[in-house]
Motif scaffolding. Structure first.
Motif, short mmCIF file in Angstrom:
data_model
loop_
_atom_site.label_atom_id
_atom_site.label_comp_id
_atom_site.label_asym_id
_atom_site.label_seq_id
_atom_site.Cartn_x
_atom_site.Cartn_y
_atom_site.Cartn_z
N UNK A 9 0.37 -1.05 0.18
CA UNK A 9 0.54 0.11 -0.28
C UNK A 9 1.40 1.68 0.07
N UNK A 10 1.55 1.32 0.40
CA UNK A 10 3.37 1.97 0.80
C UNK A 10 3.70 2.54 -0.76
N UNK A 11 3.89 1.59 -1.22
CA UNK A 11 4.69 1.53 -2.63
C UNK A 11 3.12 2.08 -3.55
N UNK A 12 1.66 1.17 -3.93
CA UNK A 12 0.21 1.92 -4.08
C UNK A 12 0.46 3.24 -4.39
N UNK A 13 0.34 4.12 -2.97
CA UNK A 13 0.46 5.52 -2.92
C UNK A 13 1.37 6.31 -3.95
N UNK A 28 12.69 -0.01 -13.17
CA UNK A 28 13.80 -0.16 -12.20
C UNK A 28 13.51 0.18 -11.04
N UNK A 29 12.35 1.38 -11.09
CA UNK A 29 12.34 1.05 -9.79
C UNK A 29 10.84 0.33 -9.51
N UNK A 30 10.22 -0.20 -10.61
CA UNK A 30 8.92 -1.19 -9.74
C UNK A 30 9.62 -3.04 -9.54
N UNK A 52 20.99 5.95 -5.91
CA UNK A 52 22.09 5.15 -6.60
C UNK A 52 21.59 5.13 -8.48
N UNK A 53 21.29 4.75 -8.46
CA UNK A 53 20.52 4.73 -9.49
C UNK A 53 20.65 6.27 -10.40
#
Length: 59
Positions: A9-13, A28-30, A52-53
Motif C-alpha cells: 500500500x505504501x508503494x502504491x500510494x 527499474x523502480x518497480x 544510486x540510480x
C-alpha cells in the motif's frame, strides 16, 4: 494488516502520488519496489538503490 500488505500500500500510494505530479515510475523502480514489498530490502535499501540510480549522494 500484515507487513507485506502494508508495504504494498505504501508503494502504491507513492507511485500514484508521483504520477499525479507528472512523474514517471520506471521499470527499474518497480523492480526495486517489488523487492521492498517482498521483504528482500528495507526502506533504507529502497532509498539507497533509488539515489544510486540517479547518481545522488547516498545517506
Amino acid at each position: 494488516m500484515d507487513e507485506r500488505t502494508r508495504r504494498s500500500l505504501v508503494i502504491r500510494d507513492a507511485m500514484h502520488s508521483s504520477e499525479l505530479e507528472g512523474g514517471r515510475v520506471t521499470d527499474a523502480y518497480r523492480r526495486d519496489a517489488q523487492d521492498y514489498i517482498d521483504g528482500h530490502i528495507d526502506e533504507d535499501g529502497l532509498i539507497r538503490r533509488t539515489r544510486a540510480r540517479y547518481g545522488l549522494e547516498t545517506i
